[in-house]
Every structure is written in C-alpha cells, then in structure tokens.
Scaffold this motif. Structure first.
Motif, PDB file in Angstrom:
ATOM      1  N   ARG A   1       1.581   2.310  18.047  1.00  0.00           N
ATOM      2  CA  ARG A   1       0.700   1.231  17.584  1.00  0.00           C
ATOM      3  C   ARG A   1       1.374  -0.137  17.644  1.00  0.00           C
ATOM      4  O   ARG A   1       0.812  -1.120  17.171  1.00  0.00           O
ATOM      5  CB  ARG A   1       0.213   1.510  16.160  1.00  0.00           C
TER       6      ARG A   1
ATOM      7  N   ASP B   1      -4.314   5.317  10.913  1.00  0.00           N
ATOM      8  CA  ASP B   1      -5.295   4.432  11.546  1.00  0.00           C
ATOM      9  C   ASP B   1      -6.426   4.060  10.594  1.00  0.00           C
ATOM     10  O   ASP B   1      -6.998   2.969  10.683  1.00  0.00           O
ATOM     11  CB  ASP B   1      -5.868   5.100  12.797  1.00  0.00           C
ATOM     12  N   ARG B   2      -6.744   4.979   9.684  1.00  0.00           N
ATOM     13  CA  ARG B   2      -7.807   4.685   8.715  1.00  0.00           C
ATOM     14  C   ARG B   2      -7.341   3.688   7.657  1.00  0.00           C
ATOM     15  O   ARG B   2      -8.143   2.936   7.113  1.00  0.00           O
ATOM     16  CB  ARG B   2      -8.276   5.974   8.028  1.00  0.00           C
ATOM     17  N   GLU B   3      -6.068   3.685   7.359  1.00  0.00           N
ATOM     18  CA  GLU B   3      -5.561   2.887   6.240  1.00  0.00           C
ATOM     19  C   GLU B   3      -4.968   1.539   6.635  1.00  0.00           C
ATOM     20  O   GLU B   3      -4.845   0.649   5.794  1.00  0.00           O
ATOM     21  CB  GLU B   3      -4.510   3.699   5.455  1.00  0.00           C
ATOM     22  N   PHE B   4      -4.587   1.396   7.903  1.00  0.00           N
ATOM     23  CA  PHE B   4      -3.926   0.159   8.311  1.00  0.00           C
ATOM     24  C   PHE B   4      -4.631  -0.454   9.520  1.00  0.00           C
ATOM     25  O   PHE B   4      -5.053   0.263  10.434  1.00  0.00           O
ATOM     26  CB  PHE B   4      -2.456   0.402   8.646  1.00  0.00           C
ATOM     27  N   SER B   5      -4.720  -1.761   9.493  1.00  0.00           N
ATOM     28  CA  SER B   5      -5.356  -2.486  10.599  1.00  0.00           C
ATOM     29  C   SER B   5      -4.342  -2.731  11.705  1.00  0.00           C
ATOM     30  O   SER B   5      -3.134  -2.520  11.536  1.00  0.00           O
ATOM     31  CB  SER B   5      -5.910  -3.821  10.097  1.00  0.00           C
ATOM     32  N   GLU B   6      -4.851  -3.226  12.810  1.00  0.00           N
ATOM     33  CA  GLU B   6      -3.964  -3.537  13.941  1.00  0.00           C
ATOM     34  C   GLU B   6      -2.934  -4.592  13.559  1.00  0.00           C
ATOM     35  O   GLU B   6      -1.756  -4.479  13.931  1.00  0.00           O
ATOM     36  CB  GLU B   6      -4.808  -4.027  15.128  1.00  0.00           C
ATOM     37  N   ASN B   7      -3.370  -5.613  12.815  1.00  0.00           N
ATOM     38  CA  ASN B   7      -2.439  -6.655  12.385  1.00  0.00           C
ATOM     39  C   ASN B   7      -1.391  -6.116  11.430  1.00  0.00           C
ATOM     40  O   ASN B   7      -0.219  -6.514  11.471  1.00  0.00           O
ATOM     41  CB  ASN B   7      -3.197  -7.805  11.722  1.00  0.00           C
ATOM     42  N   GLU B   8      -1.790  -5.198  10.546  1.00  0.00           N
ATOM     43  CA  GLU B   8      -0.843  -4.614   9.596  1.00  0.00           C
ATOM     44  C   GLU B   8       0.186  -3.741  10.306  1.00  0.00           C
ATOM     45  O   GLU B   8       1.373  -3.757   9.953  1.00  0.00           O
ATOM     46  CB  GLU B   8      -1.600  -3.820   8.533  1.00  0.00           C
TER      47      GLU B   8
ATOM     48  N   TRP C   1       3.496  -5.669   9.177  1.00  0.00           N
ATOM     49  CA  TRP C   1       4.057  -5.136   7.933  1.00  0.00           C
ATOM     50  C   TRP C   1       5.364  -4.401   8.196  1.00  0.00           C
ATOM     51  O   TRP C   1       5.686  -4.031   9.326  1.00  0.00           O
ATOM     52  CB  TRP C   1       3.062  -4.184   7.278  1.00  0.00           C
TER      53      TRP C   1
ATOM     54  N   LYS D   1       0.865  -1.182   0.000  1.00  0.00           N
ATOM     55  CA  LYS D   1       0.000   0.000   0.000  1.00  0.00           C
ATOM     56  C   LYS D   1       0.901   1.231   0.000  1.00  0.00           C
ATOM     57  O   LYS D   1       1.886   1.299   0.732  1.00  0.00           O
ATOM     58  CB  LYS D   1      -0.927   0.019   1.216  1.00  0.00           C
TER      59      LYS D   1
END
Length: 434
Positions: free
Chosen positions: A419, A387-394, A398, A341
């Motif tokens: 995070r 925060d809008r573009e990436f999840s907690e796992n990402e 990543w 991304k």
C-alpha cells in the motif's frame, strides 16, 4: 540510515581479518585452498561479532531496533554456519608428497598435530549444534533460562576453541600480526559476554525495585507493577522493554525480556503486561508484594517519541498490546495531538485486556473465535481489515507500530509495503526469534 550503518560497521569488522591476512600474504596456493582459508577467517570473525549483536548494548538495540538487530543476528548466524561447514572440505586436493603437512614454509594450512586440529573439529561440531538448538529451541522444549545459559557458554567455548585452532593450525593466524588481531577480537567478544553476565548484574545491585501489585487481567494475563527502591527509577520511552528479574539475585539467569505497558509520564512506577507461557510466567500469580526485583534497560526503539507523522496506528496481537498500551497511555497523558487508532486482535473475548481503559473510540477489536452476540471485527488482522480501517493517505503518511505473533506481523508488514507505506514508518517488535 541506521540499519545501513549497522551493515557497514558489520562488514568492516568481519572483513578486517580477511584483508589483513591478504596483506600478510604467503606463497601462492591453489584457488580452492585460499577460498577455504578465506571462508574459515570470515566464519570466525562473524562468530566474534555475533557476541556484540546478541549482547544487550543500547547503542545498537535503541538506535537500530531490537527487531532489526535480532533478524540480522539470525541471518548472519546461518551464513557463517555455511562458511564454516564448507571450510574444511575445500582443502581436498592438496598436493601430496614432500614434507606436507609439516612444511616449515607454512605453504599448507593443515597440520598433523591432532591437538591443533581437534579444537577446530570440536568447534565445528559445537557451532552446528548451537545454531540448531537456537532455531529449534521451542520445539526442543528447553527452559528459557537453560537454553540461554547453554547458548552463552557454548558460544564462549566455540570462540576459545577457534582462537586456538586459528593461531596454531591456520596459515595466516600463525602470523604475529594476525595472532594479535584474533586475540583482540576474541577479547572484545568475551568482554561483551562478561559485561552482560557480570558487570551489569553488579551495577544492578545498587538499583533494586519492589513489587507493588500483581493483578489478574484475564484468565492467563497479569499486570505486574514495580516501584524504585531508593533511587529515581528508569529513564525510558513508551514502547521500550527491559529484562525483568523478580525475586532472584542480580547474577541469576532467571530474567526475562518484557515490554513496559506503563507510560513515563505516569510516574516512577513501571508496569508489565505478562501472559502465562513459560516456566517463569506461569508463576506470576504467586509473586508477593514487596518482592525485590531488578530491571536492566531500557532497550528497543519501538517508540513514537519525536516522530512527525500526523497519525499513529497501533496494531497488537494478544499480549503484544503491552508496549503499544504504554505508547497510547503516554500520548493520552501528554495531550499528544496526533491521531491514533488501535487494532487489537485476540482469539476469544475473555482475552481482551484493559477494555475499559482502551474504550471503543478509535479502537478496533478483532476476534478469531467470537461469541454469537459479537458486533466487532472477526477473523484475523489482515490486509482486508487494514483496508477497511485506513485510508490511502493514512497508509502513506501515518506511522504503523506493531507487536504480536509473527504470522500477523508478516501479513501486516507485507500489506503495508504493497500500500506504499515507507519502511521507516513501519515499526515492529516480535515476541520471539527462531
């Protein structure tokens, strides 16, 4: 682990003269006098090691990273300046009388021989001036090439002056063992400078490049492409940078560091995305095809080659897109299966480069001054946008690769840390260092 190894190696190098001086020993003195000598020894050894940190040595910049190396270089420069400034004042209170300061037993560090003191005083003043000029280079308005020449010559002069001062005015430096230690360390430091300014340029003469195209990307951004002339080209990884010299002798100071926006898998040609900012970059549009060029590199470790994370986040501000575009191109050309991304920020819409190539899938465009009909993200690349573009796992799994303005990168780095992104999964490269 690599930054830690750099710190350990650095500590060994700068403390070696101090430990050897303690081993050489001498008649006991008051604590503040020994502290004065110790700070002076540390300052001198730190100055000499700074030559290596600021030099173009791939073993450091490619393994540890240019961002870490330059930050470390800056911090240590400020630290050694404090040591150097304190050094002479701690000699206050030295007992008077007797044969001081020409005592043949060398109980005292000071001497009345002005030539021995003068070199220390001159280095003292030059060091402060050199670091202040480096910190305020942008505000002072120096041409980059002029500042770089003055910085290199100033550092060389300081090293030579301090060598004389340490050996002839120092209590410990006058000892034969310490004299040889300082000679060797100064020789290595000066040798590193000669390597950068003489040996490397001489070797470059056998590997010229030629400009094949100069294309305007946006009103103030250009793409310059060069091709190898009579050799196989450059063995590099996507995201790295080189020192680019266009139209000048290999020994010219007119070379600048630029990240490569091309991908190794794309062929031997190398491309650069360059924004009009300084004296050289304002003349990019005047470069003619077939102009001779020279590349020194590659340097840096802003690369995702060989990494095992499941996804790659590329966060760019303005012309910071250059190395990240090279990474994206390499991933696409090699069929990299990792998720990717791109977050790409600019001030206005006509600063967006390579829009057609980037596309809109998995690419988030951010404008701080958007037009009325803009439907993308607005404002700046900050924690809320992340925060809008990436999840907690990402955030956790990543790798995040960043290049752009310092303010943007500081904000993003801080947010990634909050995070839970591990430090080893945050790769950054800044445009400039104060």
């Amino acid at each position: 682990m690599k930054p830690l190894l750099l710190i350990v190696a650095y500590l060994v190098a700068v403390t070696l003269p101090l430990l050897l001086s303690a081993w050489v020993g001498g008649p006991p003195r008051q604590l503040h006098q020994e502290l004065a000598s110790g700070l002076g020894i540390l300052a001198f050894s730190m100055i000499l090691v700074e030559f290596i940190l600021s030099g173009r040595f791939k073993a450091i910049s490619n393994d540890v990273g240019m961002d870490v190396t330059m930050r470390f270089h800056q911090i240590m420069a400020r630290t050694l300046l404090v040591f150097a400034l304190l050094h002479p004042f701690l000699y206050q209170g030295t007992p008077t009388g007797g044969e001081r300061p020409w005592d043949p037993t060398r109980q005292l560090t000071l001497t009345t021989d002005f030539s021995d003191l003068a070199t220390g005083i001159a280095a003292y003043l030059l060091l402060a001036g050199l670091i202040v000029m480096a910190i305020g280079r942008t505000q002072l308005g120096y041409r980059y090439e002029t500042w770089r020449l003055l910085h290199g010559l100033g550092a060389l002069l300081i090293a030579v002056l301090l060598l004389h001062h340490t050996v002839y005015a120092g209590r410990y430096g006058s000892q034969p063992v310490m004299t040889w230690v300082w000679l060797v360390m100064t020789g290595v430091a000066v040798g590193s400078l000669l390597m950068v300014y003489l040996v490397v340029p001489w070797l470059q003469k056998a590997r010229p490049w030629r400009v094949t195209s100069v294309v305007r990307l946006t009103p103030k951004q250009w793409e310059v492409t060069v091709t190898p002339d009579g050799h196989d080209g450059l063995d590099y990884q996507a995201g790295q940078f080189v020192w680019l010299n266009v139209g000048h002798s290999t020994f010219s100071m007119k070379e600048n560091p630029f990240s490569m926006s091309s991908a190794p898998a794309g062929g031997p040609e190398v491309s650069f995305m360059i924004k009009e900012l300084g004296d050289f970059t304002r003349t990019i549009g005047q470069i003619k095809p077939d102009t001779v060029a020279y590349l020194d590199g590659p340097y840096g470790n802003l690369t995702v080659d060989g990494r095992e994370e499941s996804g790659v986040a590329l966060i760019a501000g303005g012309v910071g897109l250059a190395p990240l575009l090279g990474i994206l191109r390499q991933m696409r050309l090699t069929g990299d299966s990792r998720k990717v991304k791109v977050i790409y920020g600019n001030r206005i819409i006509n600063q967006i480069a390579y829009h057609e190539e980037l596309g809109d899938e998995d690419v988030v465009y951010v404008l701080s001054e958007p037009p009325e009909d803009w439907h993308g993200e607005t404002g700046f690349i900050d924690g809320a946008l992340m925060d809008r573009e990436f999840s907690e796992n990402e955030f956790r799994d990543w790798v995040f690769v960043m290049c752009g303005p310092a303010i943007m990168m500081d904000v993003v780095e801080d947010h990634l840390s909050t995070r839970g992104t591990p430090p080893q999964r945050i790769l950054a490269e800044r445009f400039s260092y104060d």
